[in-house]
Scaffold this motif. Structure first.
Motif, PDB file in Angstrom:
ATOM      1  N   ASP A 267       0.826  -1.204   0.000  1.00  0.00           N
ATOM      2  CA  ASP A 267       0.000   0.000   0.000  1.00  0.00           C
ATOM      3  C   ASP A 267       0.863   1.257   0.000  1.00  0.00           C
ATOM      4  O   ASP A 267       0.453   2.296  -0.515  1.00  0.00           O
ATOM      5  CB  ASP A 267      -0.913   0.020   1.229  1.00  0.00           C
ATOM      6  CG  ASP A 267      -2.050  -0.989   1.117  1.00  0.00           C
ATOM      7  OD1 ASP A 267      -2.357  -1.399  -0.024  1.00  0.00           O
ATOM      8  OD2 ASP A 267      -2.627  -1.345   2.154  1.00  0.00           O
ATOM      9  N   SER A 268       2.057   1.173   0.553  1.00  0.00           N
ATOM     10  CA  SER A 268       2.919   2.341   0.699  1.00  0.00           C
ATOM     11  C   SER A 268       3.908   2.510  -0.443  1.00  0.00           C
ATOM     12  O   SER A 268       4.381   3.624  -0.670  1.00  0.00           O
ATOM     13  CB  SER A 268       3.707   2.259   2.011  1.00  0.00           C
ATOM     14  OG  SER A 268       2.868   2.226   3.138  1.00  0.00           O
ATOM     15  N   MET A 269       4.250   1.456  -1.154  1.00  0.00           N
ATOM     16  CA  MET A 269       5.390   1.506  -2.067  1.00  0.00           C
ATOM     17  C   MET A 269       4.994   1.139  -3.495  1.00  0.00           C
ATOM     18  O   MET A 269       4.362   0.116  -3.739  1.00  0.00           O
ATOM     19  CB  MET A 269       6.486   0.555  -1.593  1.00  0.00           C
ATOM     20  CG  MET A 269       7.775   0.646  -2.421  1.00  0.00           C
ATOM     21  SD  MET A 269       9.046  -0.525  -1.823  1.00  0.00           S
ATOM     22  CE  MET A 269       9.283   0.077  -0.143  1.00  0.00           C
ATOM     23  N   LEU A 270       5.399   2.015  -4.430  1.00  0.00           N
ATOM     24  CA  LEU A 270       5.217   1.779  -5.860  1.00  0.00           C
ATOM     25  C   LEU A 270       6.560   1.950  -6.549  1.00  0.00           C
ATOM     26  O   LEU A 270       7.276   2.918  -6.314  1.00  0.00           O
ATOM     27  CB  LEU A 270       4.218   2.786  -6.452  1.00  0.00           C
ATOM     28  CG  LEU A 270       4.077   2.817  -7.982  1.00  0.00           C
ATOM     29  CD1 LEU A 270       3.482   1.512  -8.496  1.00  0.00           C
ATOM     30  CD2 LEU A 270       3.215   3.999  -8.423  1.00  0.00           C
ATOM     31  N   ILE A 271       6.924   0.989  -7.398  1.00  0.00           N
ATOM     32  CA  ILE A 271       8.159   1.066  -8.165  1.00  0.00           C
ATOM     33  C   ILE A 271       7.806   1.015  -9.646  1.00  0.00           C
ATOM     34  O   ILE A 271       6.870   0.301 -10.042  1.00  0.00           O
ATOM     35  CB  ILE A 271       9.140  -0.070  -7.784  1.00  0.00           C
ATOM     36  CG1 ILE A 271      10.491   0.146  -8.475  1.00  0.00           C
ATOM     37  CG2 ILE A 271       8.552  -1.433  -8.091  1.00  0.00           C
ATOM     38  CD1 ILE A 271      11.576  -0.774  -7.957  1.00  0.00           C
ATOM     39  N   GLY A 272       8.521   1.794 -10.456  1.00  0.00           N
ATOM     40  CA  GLY A 272       8.197   1.841 -11.877  1.00  0.00           C
ATOM     41  C   GLY A 272       9.434   1.947 -12.741  1.00  0.00           C
ATOM     42  O   GLY A 272      10.491   2.421 -12.310  1.00  0.00           O
ATOM     43  N   LEU A 273       9.299   1.496 -13.990  1.00  0.00           N
ATOM     44  CA  LEU A 273      10.396   1.509 -14.947  1.00  0.00           C
ATOM     45  C   LEU A 273       9.850   1.941 -16.307  1.00  0.00           C
ATOM     46  O   LEU A 273       8.751   1.556 -16.702  1.00  0.00           O
ATOM     47  CB  LEU A 273      11.023   0.114 -15.062  1.00  0.00           C
ATOM     48  CG  LEU A 273      12.121  -0.079 -16.120  1.00  0.00           C
ATOM     49  CD1 LEU A 273      13.380   0.692 -15.733  1.00  0.00           C
ATOM     50  CD2 LEU A 273      12.448  -1.564 -16.285  1.00  0.00           C
ATOM     51  N   ALA A 274      10.625   2.762 -17.018  1.00  0.00           N
ATOM     52  CA  ALA A 274      10.255   3.171 -18.373  1.00  0.00           C
ATOM     53  C   ALA A 274      11.460   3.038 -19.287  1.00  0.00           C
ATOM     54  O   ALA A 274      12.608   3.225 -18.857  1.00  0.00           O
ATOM     55  CB  ALA A 274       9.745   4.613 -18.384  1.00  0.00           C
ATOM     56  N   TYR A 275      11.191   2.731 -20.550  1.00  0.00           N
ATOM     57  CA  TYR A 275      12.242   2.635 -21.567  1.00  0.00           C
ATOM     58  C   TYR A 275      11.801   3.428 -22.790  1.00  0.00           C
ATOM     59  O   TYR A 275      10.680   3.262 -23.285  1.00  0.00           O
ATOM     60  CB  TYR A 275      12.497   1.183 -21.957  1.00  0.00           C
ATOM     61  CG  TYR A 275      13.454   1.041 -23.128  1.00  0.00           C
ATOM     62  CD1 TYR A 275      14.818   1.267 -22.957  1.00  0.00           C
ATOM     63  CD2 TYR A 275      12.983   0.705 -24.401  1.00  0.00           C
ATOM     64  CE1 TYR A 275      15.691   1.150 -24.029  1.00  0.00           C
ATOM     65  CE2 TYR A 275      13.860   0.587 -25.473  1.00  0.00           C
ATOM     66  CZ  TYR A 275      15.213   0.818 -25.280  1.00  0.00           C
ATOM     67  OH  TYR A 275      16.076   0.720 -26.341  1.00  0.00           O
ATOM     68  N   ASP A 276      12.674   4.318 -23.250  1.00  0.00           N
ATOM     69  CA  ASP A 276      12.399   5.122 -24.447  1.00  0.00           C
ATOM     70  C   ASP A 276      13.304   4.678 -25.585  1.00  0.00           C
ATOM     71  O   ASP A 276      14.500   4.422 -25.370  1.00  0.00           O
ATOM     72  CB  ASP A 276      12.682   6.610 -24.202  1.00  0.00           C
ATOM     73  CG  ASP A 276      11.871   7.195 -23.059  1.00  0.00           C
ATOM     74  OD1 ASP A 276      10.955   6.509 -22.565  1.00  0.00           O
ATOM     75  OD2 ASP A 276      12.153   8.346 -22.664  1.00  0.00           O
ATOM     76  N   ARG A 277      12.750   4.661 -26.776  1.00  0.00           N
ATOM     77  CA  ARG A 277      13.548   4.426 -27.966  1.00  0.00           C
ATOM     78  C   ARG A 277      13.364   5.610 -28.909  1.00  0.00           C
ATOM     79  O   ARG A 277      12.245   5.940 -29.294  1.00  0.00           O
ATOM     80  CB  ARG A 277      13.129   3.138 -28.674  1.00  0.00           C
ATOM     81  CG  ARG A 277      14.116   2.716 -29.773  1.00  0.00           C
ATOM     82  CD  ARG A 277      15.471   2.352 -29.175  1.00  0.00           C
ATOM     83  NE  ARG A 277      16.492   2.163 -30.195  1.00  0.00           N
ATOM     84  CZ  ARG A 277      17.769   1.901 -29.935  1.00  0.00           C
ATOM     85  NH1 ARG A 277      18.182   1.804 -28.682  1.00  0.00           N
ATOM     86  NH2 ARG A 277      18.631   1.747 -30.913  1.00  0.00           N
ATOM     87  N   GLU A 278      14.484   6.248 -29.254  1.00  0.00           N
ATOM     88  CA  GLU A 278      14.437   7.437 -30.091  1.00  0.00           C
ATOM     89  C   GLU A 278      13.884   7.119 -31.476  1.00  0.00           C
ATOM     90  O   GLU A 278      14.221   6.105 -32.082  1.00  0.00           O
ATOM     91  CB  GLU A 278      15.833   8.030 -30.249  1.00  0.00           C
ATOM     92  CG  GLU A 278      16.362   8.721 -29.001  1.00  0.00           C
ATOM     93  CD  GLU A 278      15.686  10.046 -28.740  1.00  0.00           C
ATOM     94  OE1 GLU A 278      15.375  10.760 -29.713  1.00  0.00           O
ATOM     95  OE2 GLU A 278      15.466  10.371 -27.567  1.00  0.00           O
TER      96      GLU A 278
END
Length: 313
Positions: A267-278
């Protein structure tokens, strides 16, 4: 093989802005929807709990001197929740330059309807600029624009923003820094080069659709405008599955395609990841493996807060 490119001298002049050239200077975020207080002080306290967000972004991985950004923000409502306070620290590096931003955020919220709330925000602080031109491989070592380093140049920050939200909708506009600071003047003649902080204008908007009890859909957009640079538009589609798994995709107009994933660990913790490709010539011409971004959000609340706090924005 990694490349040491003197083109970063040119990129640096673009990043700082000159009398004839300017470009976007503020850090770029793909996961802006989880890091809103970094660009809009009116968001401070709007989650209804004490919220701590740390983010790291590595852009154009594999290219020496590519942008790297770390940010840490803490914000919380005060008293009955009409006042919000926050603190943001951002470290942004590009080639031989490094900028550190520290800003205090203040917001005041009024009720506009039974479900609608409008917040007014102010940001105040400063940033420190360091540039070590000896790290560059120059085309012309006699170029006066790179003859003197910039050491611990302190400049003020004053920003403002508006943020409106209901249970399912939010929208905001902001200017994180209203001051166009001039950093240095390389000579006393009329053709001297002056580096100036450009004013950046942000617009953000999103809506949450409850598709079912176990599935929510939130399209959102971020628009960034700055004089002398193309309009930047991010279009994002995020899904929240079973209140745990965040899945999404994004398109930065004429710039990049992105994938996003997040997990509500507790309930307290959120982790996230994103990847961009030009999708620009930069992705085709220079060796890089795209851009990576990771964030961690931790929130402090009691059971009553948890039931009232929106979980998706």
């Amino acid at each position: 093989m990694k490349k040491i490119v003197s083109v970063f001298g040119f990129l640096l002049i673009l990043a700082l802005g000159t009398t004839s050239l300017s470009a976007q200077q503020d850090p770029q975020y793909t996961q802006y929807m989880y890091n809103t207080v970094a660009i809009n002080p009116a968001y401070a306290g709007n989650r209804g709990v004490t919220s701590i967000v740390g983010l790291h972004r590595s852009q154009w991985v594999g290219l020496d001197g590519a942008p790297r950004t770390q940010s840490l923000s803490v914000h919380s409502p005060i008293g009955e929740g009409k006042v919000g306070l926050g603190l943001s620290i951002v470290n942004d590096a590009l080639g031989p330059s490094q900028e550190t931003y520290v800003g205090a955020d203040f917001s005041y919220t009024i009720n506009t309807s039974e479900n609608g709330k409008l917040s007014f925000g102010l940001k105040a602080g400063g940033h420190i600029l360091d540039v070590d031109f000896t790290k560059l491989t120059l085309f012309d070592v006699t170029d006066p624009r790179f003859s003197q380093n910039i050491d611990n140049k302190l400049s003020p920050i004053i920003g403002a923003g508006l943020y409106y939200h209901t249970d399912n909708f939010y929208a905001g506009v902001s200017v994180p820094n209203l001051i166009e600071t001039e950093h240095f003047d390389t000579s006393s003649n009329s053709s001297s080069v002056i580096a100036r902080e450009r004013i950046h204008y942000y617009g953000i908007m999103g809506y949450t659709f409850d598709i079912s009890d176990q599935l929510k859909f939130k399209p959102s957009t971020l628009v960034k405008m700055v004089a002398g640079a193309p309009l930047q538009v991010d279009l994002t589609a995020n899904f929240l599955v079973m209140e745990k798994l965040h899945l999404g995709a994004a398109y930065r107009w004429s710039a990049a395609l992105s994938g996003l994933v997040g997990f509500q660990v507790s309930d307290s913790m959120l982790i996230g990841l994103a990847y961009d490709r030009e999708s620009t010539d930069l992705g085709d011409t220079f060796y890089n493996d795209g851009s990576f971004e990771v964030f961690l959000r931790f929130e402090l609340f009691n059971e009553y807060d948890r039931m009232l706090t929106p979980r998706f924005f």
